[in-house]
Design a protein around this motif. Structure first.
Motif, mmCIF file in Angstrom:
data_model
loop_
_atom_site.group_PDB
_atom_site.id
_atom_site.type_symbol
_atom_site.label_atom_id
_atom_site.label_comp_id
_atom_site.label_asym_id
_atom_site.label_seq_id
_atom_site.Cartn_x
_atom_site.Cartn_y
_atom_site.Cartn_z
ATOM 1 N N GLN A 45 0.843 -1.182 0.000
ATOM 2 C CA GLN A 45 0.000 0.000 0.000
ATOM 3 C C GLN A 45 0.889 1.247 0.000
ATOM 4 O OE1 GLN A 45 -2.923 -0.560 3.025
ATOM 5 N NE2 GLN A 45 -3.828 1.462 2.814
ATOM 6 N N GLY A 46 0.680 2.133 -0.979
ATOM 7 C CA GLY A 46 1.479 3.352 -1.072
ATOM 8 C C GLY A 46 2.604 3.282 -2.084
ATOM 9 N N ASP A 47 2.969 2.058 -2.537
ATOM 10 C CA ASP A 47 4.011 1.916 -3.557
ATOM 11 C C ASP A 47 3.568 2.548 -4.875
ATOM 12 O OD1 ASP A 47 5.606 0.530 -1.844
ATOM 13 O OD2 ASP A 47 5.387 -1.426 -2.821
ATOM 14 N N ILE A 48 4.518 3.071 -5.619
ATOM 15 C CA ILE A 48 4.253 3.527 -6.987
ATOM 16 C C ILE A 48 5.020 2.614 -7.931
ATOM 17 C CG2 ILE A 48 4.531 5.399 -8.659
ATOM 18 C CD1 ILE A 48 4.169 7.381 -6.409
ATOM 19 N N GLN A 49 4.281 1.883 -8.761
ATOM 20 C CA GLN A 49 4.884 0.936 -9.692
ATOM 21 C C GLN A 49 4.889 1.517 -11.104
ATOM 22 O OE1 GLN A 49 6.325 -2.053 -9.146
ATOM 23 N NE2 GLN A 49 6.053 -1.826 -6.932
ATOM 24 N N ILE A 83 -3.191 -6.660 -12.489
ATOM 25 C CA ILE A 83 -2.723 -6.041 -11.251
ATOM 26 C C ILE A 83 -2.120 -4.678 -11.592
ATOM 27 C CG2 ILE A 83 -1.177 -6.230 -9.270
ATOM 28 C CD1 ILE A 83 -1.247 -9.223 -9.560
ATOM 29 N N GLY A 84 -2.579 -3.652 -10.883
ATOM 30 C CA GLY A 84 -2.053 -2.308 -11.098
ATOM 31 C C GLY A 84 -2.782 -1.527 -12.164
ATOM 32 N N GLU A 85 -3.926 -2.054 -12.632
ATOM 33 C CA GLU A 85 -4.641 -1.384 -13.718
ATOM 34 C C GLU A 85 -5.246 -0.056 -13.280
ATOM 35 O OE1 GLU A 85 -7.800 -4.136 -11.907
ATOM 36 O OE2 GLU A 85 -5.624 -3.985 -12.068
ATOM 37 N N LEU A 86 -5.563 0.080 -11.980
ATOM 38 C CA LEU A 86 -6.146 1.332 -11.495
ATOM 39 C C LEU A 86 -5.099 2.431 -11.342
ATOM 40 C CD1 LEU A 86 -8.556 -0.003 -8.708
ATOM 41 C CD2 LEU A 86 -9.124 0.626 -11.057
ATOM 42 N N GLU A 87 -3.861 2.025 -11.086
ATOM 43 C CA GLU A 87 -2.817 2.997 -10.756
ATOM 44 C C GLU A 87 -1.892 3.349 -11.916
ATOM 45 O OE1 GLU A 87 -3.895 0.524 -7.111
ATOM 46 O OE2 GLU A 87 -3.276 0.070 -9.161
ATOM 47 N N ILE A 88 -1.787 2.466 -12.923
ATOM 48 C CA ILE A 88 -0.706 2.558 -13.900
ATOM 49 C C ILE A 88 -0.770 3.807 -14.782
ATOM 50 C CG2 ILE A 88 -1.943 1.129 -15.586
ATOM 51 C CD1 ILE A 88 1.864 1.191 -14.973
ATOM 52 N N VAL A 89 -1.955 4.222 -15.198
ATOM 53 C CA VAL A 89 -2.056 5.315 -16.174
ATOM 54 C C VAL A 89 -1.470 6.611 -15.617
ATOM 55 C CG1 VAL A 89 -3.630 6.760 -17.512
ATOM 56 C CG2 VAL A 89 -4.033 4.295 -17.362
ATOM 57 N N ASP A 90 -1.856 6.968 -14.394
ATOM 58 C CA ASP A 90 -1.385 8.218 -13.788
ATOM 59 C C ASP A 90 -0.303 7.990 -12.740
ATOM 60 O OD1 ASP A 90 -3.069 9.945 -15.256
ATOM 61 O OD2 ASP A 90 -4.753 9.455 -13.943
ATOM 62 N N ARG A 91 0.252 6.776 -12.694
ATOM 63 C CA ARG A 91 1.307 6.414 -11.738
ATOM 64 C C ARG A 91 0.888 6.765 -10.310
ATOM 65 N NH1 ARG A 91 6.108 7.966 -11.402
ATOM 66 N NH2 ARG A 91 7.091 5.935 -11.236
ATOM 67 N N LEU A 92 -0.293 6.325 -9.934
ATOM 68 C CA LEU A 92 -0.811 6.567 -8.591
ATOM 69 C C LEU A 92 -0.263 5.517 -7.625
ATOM 70 C CD1 LEU A 92 -4.544 7.232 -9.559
ATOM 71 C CD2 LEU A 92 -2.803 8.938 -8.990
ATOM 72 N N PRO A 93 -0.178 5.840 -6.335
ATOM 73 C CA PRO A 93 0.276 4.838 -5.361
ATOM 74 C C PRO A 93 -0.749 3.716 -5.211
ATOM 75 C CG PRO A 93 -0.420 6.857 -4.251
ATOM 76 C CD PRO A 93 -0.406 7.161 -5.715
ATOM 77 N N VAL A 98 -0.729 -6.414 -1.899
ATOM 78 C CA VAL A 98 -0.952 -7.651 -2.652
ATOM 79 C C VAL A 98 0.026 -8.689 -2.114
ATOM 80 C CG1 VAL A 98 -1.029 -8.740 -4.914
ATOM 81 C CG2 VAL A 98 -1.620 -6.315 -4.690
ATOM 82 N N GLU A 99 -0.518 -9.791 -1.576
ATOM 83 C CA GLU A 99 0.305 -10.812 -0.928
ATOM 84 C C GLU A 99 0.034 -12.179 -1.540
ATOM 85 O OE1 GLU A 99 1.090 -12.629 3.574
ATOM 86 O OE2 GLU A 99 -0.105 -10.825 3.286
ATOM 87 N N ALA A 100 1.103 -12.910 -1.845
ATOM 88 C CA ALA A 100 0.979 -14.228 -2.476
ATOM 89 C C ALA A 100 0.438 -15.254 -1.482
ATOM 90 C CB ALA A 100 2.331 -14.677 -3.016
ATOM 91 N N VAL A 101 -0.673 -15.889 -1.833
ATOM 92 C CA VAL A 101 -1.222 -16.984 -1.029
ATOM 93 C C VAL A 101 -0.502 -18.285 -1.379
ATOM 94 C CG1 VAL A 101 -3.311 -18.311 -0.498
ATOM 95 C CG2 VAL A 101 -3.461 -15.839 -0.887
#
Length: 232
Positions: A45-49, A83-93, A98-101
């Motif tokens: 949470q808070g990372d920028i990818q 994964i990251g589709e909500l954040e990627i366009v505007d490089r949002l945090p 996301v944790e591997a089960v």
């Protein structure tokens, strides 16, 4: 990543094929694989990818940490999910962790190539828009379900949704999830989850085995949900 590996993943998943069936060759060459062990934190949470990802193997939980320090699982990623589709366009945090089960493999595409793909490929453009709209719909539906339905009904509904991702064995369909994960999923105590699972086990609908829930009678699980809803 080799083209043969890419084709293999597309052939193994209808969702991946539907997303990538018209992906231009110059974009296909840019995908990279990343592997994670079970229990690893993929993103915080808070990372920028700076990359967009598709899950091609494994299962991962999406969660947030509340002000009280408790973890709340919002959803679960499976093969073919973005994964990251909500954040990627505007490089949002990232708004979630996301944790591997299980062990997880992701295909990643750098942001500049993702934006080019979105521009060049009408099929993916439409797929992307539909996926974002469905995600919003699912979030609103989950909020409504939390208010309208009992915890028992929500657990039964969750198990039914997990069936397509389960592993078929002689005794039934195995779902890789434990009581602690379910308590995070529904933001309740493990004791509450244990009570419901014990009821379902007593009825012969499920069995419990460490970090697995075995669905013994899928038809009865569906009837359990329908009967309780009809009595409501």
């Amino acid at each position: 990543m080799g083209m043969q590996q890419m084709i293999k993943y597309m052939e193994q998943s209808e969702k991946i094929y539907a997303m990538m069936k018209q992906c231009p060759y110059e974009i296909l060459r840019e995908w990279k694989l990343t592997k994670f062990k079970a229990g690893s934190v993929l993103f915080s949470q808070g990372d920028i990818q700076d990359s967009f990802y598709i899950m091609v193997e494994g299962v991962a939980d999406i969660s947030v940490i509340g002000e009280n320090g408790k973890k709340y699982v919002q959803s679960t990623y499976h093969k073919g999910d973005m994964i990251g589709e909500l954040e990627i366009v505007d490089r949002l945090p990232f708004i979630s962790n996301v944790e591997a089960v299980t062990d997880v493999v992701l295909m990643g595409l750098k942001r500049e190539h993702f934006l080019e793909w979105l521009h060049l490929d009408r099929n993916f453009n439409e797929y992307f828009i539909r996926s974002i709209l469905k995600l919003q719909y699912d979030i609103l539906k989950k909020e409504g379900d939390n208010n309208l339905y009992t915890l028992h009904d929500r657990v039964c509904s969750y198990l039914l949704r997990c069936l397509p991702h389960g592993q078929k064995r002689a005794e039934g369909i195995v779902i890789k999830v434990d009581k602690q994960q379910l308590s995070h999923q529904f933001a309740v105590t493990p004791r509450s989850i244990n009570r419901i699972l014990s009821e379902l086990k007593k009825q012969g609908i499920i069995d419990l085995n460490k970090q697995e829930i075995i669905i013994l009678d899928t038809k009865q699980l569906q009837l359990e949900l329908e009967d309780r809803n009809s009595r409501a």
